[in-house]
Design an enzyme around this catalytic site. Structure first.
Site, mmCIF file in Angstrom:
data_model
loop_
_atom_site.group_PDB
_atom_site.id
_atom_site.type_symbol
_atom_site.label_atom_id
_atom_site.label_comp_id
_atom_site.label_asym_id
_atom_site.label_seq_id
_atom_site.Cartn_x
_atom_site.Cartn_y
_atom_site.Cartn_z
ATOM 1 N N CYS A 233 -41.046 -27.391 3.391
ATOM 2 C CA CYS A 233 -41.285 -28.714 3.992
ATOM 3 C C CYS A 233 -40.455 -29.669 3.161
ATOM 4 C CB CYS A 233 -42.768 -29.070 3.913
ATOM 5 S SG CYS A 233 -43.146 -30.816 4.203
ATOM 6 N N CYS B 116 -36.620 -31.883 8.854
ATOM 7 C CA CYS B 116 -38.049 -31.581 8.845
ATOM 8 C C CYS B 116 -38.221 -30.161 9.381
ATOM 9 C CB CYS B 116 -38.746 -32.588 9.759
ATOM 10 S SG CYS B 116 -40.482 -32.260 10.061
ATOM 11 N N TYR C 4 -46.682 -34.596 10.972
ATOM 12 C CA TYR C 4 -46.430 -33.796 12.181
ATOM 13 C C TYR C 4 -47.157 -32.433 12.091
ATOM 14 C CZ TYR C 4 -42.352 -36.586 13.845
ATOM 15 O OH TYR C 4 -41.512 -37.561 14.330
HETATM 16 N N1 DGL Z 1 -41.315 -32.970 6.140
HETATM 17 C C1 DGL Z 1 -41.863 -32.162 7.135
HETATM 18 C C2 DGL Z 1 -41.393 -30.716 7.090
HETATM 19 O O1 DGL Z 1 -40.335 -30.451 6.563
HETATM 20 C C3 DGL Z 1 -43.213 -32.245 7.667
HETATM 21 C C4 DGL Z 1 -44.370 -32.901 7.109
HETATM 22 C C5 DGL Z 1 -45.369 -33.254 8.179
HETATM 23 O O2 DGL Z 1 -45.116 -34.234 8.873
HETATM 24 O O3 DGL Z 1 -46.397 -32.592 8.293
HETATM 25 O O4 DGL Z 1 -42.051 -29.845 7.586
#
Ligand code: DGL
Length: 259
Positions: free
Chosen positions: A183, A77, A46
């Protein structure tokens, strides 16, 4: 009616397997709850997409969760939280728990060194983080990490090591007080980080805080399950035959690290 609502599942989602680290914490904090985890692997990452794209994916996941009549949603996330939390809260009647990099607790631990905030490019550039940084950012250095989540997804340990080494060449470990894992994927880098950093450097994530916040909100709304034993259901928009076993492996890995 309320009794039935209490036993409804909680929807938890991320762009991939990162949110499994949050799911694990929630299961520890609230073992009686039925947890439904959705990893949007088909659309990951994302953090390097547009805001509109991520918002669209989040809306589709909410619609999917509504089919299961979830009683609450956890955005496991940081990127999706920064993009979609406000919008989701405005239009949903159920509680929405979001995440943000643990900069506030890190700022309290800071002495004379730097606080590195590792997160996706999108998390760091959106207003949610900018506001947090304006308040608690003294001595903090935001470090956008495009591609790091992909290394975690593909379990490329060597690649992860090389990536982190580059960061610590720019910011030597002995100049740091703390590293914030902004993240949820990066939580799986903890063992590697502990091997690369002196014990004096704190490594922080927001997972425990998120699980506790979920408990508080459910308690306030009289939505805590009365069951003794809950359950975990894993789903993905990607190839279930590889992603679901990977999710299970990661859950066992976390259980072995912090039983
Ligand atoms: N796990 C995700 C976060 O906490 C995002 C990773 C991604 O999809 O770029 O930001």
């Amino acid at each position: 009616m309320q009794e039935e609502r209490r036993e409804a599942p909680i929807g938890i989602f991320d762009s991939g397997v990162g949110g499994i680290s949050v799911l694990y914490r929630i299961h520890k904090e609230l073992p009686g709850e039925a947890l439904l985890y959705y990893g949007d692997t088909a659309h990951a990452p994302y953090g390097t997409r547009t805001r509109e794209e991520v918002l669209g994916y989040c809306n589709a996941i909410v619609a999917h969760f509504q089919e299961d009549a979830v009683k609450a949603i956890v955005i496991a996330c940081n990127t999706a939280s920064a993009v979609a939390a406000a919008d989701m809260r405005a239009r949903l009647r159920i509680p929405v728990i979001a995440m943000e990099p643990a900069l506030k607790p890190a700022s309290e631990m800071r002495q004379t060194g730097k606080v590195l905030v590792l997160a996706t490019p999108m998390t760091l550039k959106l207003p949610k983080f900018q506001a947090l940084y304006a308040k608690y950012g003294e001595g903090a250095v935001p470090v956008p990490c495009p591609g790091l989540m992909d290394l975690v997804e593909s379990q490329d340990t060597r690649g992860e090591h090389r990536y982190l080494e580059e960061i610590f060449t720019l910011y030597p470990p002995d100049t740091l007080d703390a590293v914030v894992l902004g993240c949820t994927h990066y939580v799986f880098l903890r063992p590697l980080l502990h091997a690369m950093l002196p014990d004096s450097v704190h490594v922080l994530d927001g997972n425990e805080g998120t699980a506790r916040q979920l408990r508080r909100v459910l308690a306030q709304k009289d939505l805590l399950s009365q069951r003794e034993e809950g359950s975990i259901r894993l789903e993905t928009s990607g190839d279930a035959s590889t992603v679901i076993p990977q999710m299970r492996r990661l859950l066992s890995q976390l259980a072995a690290q912090s039983p």
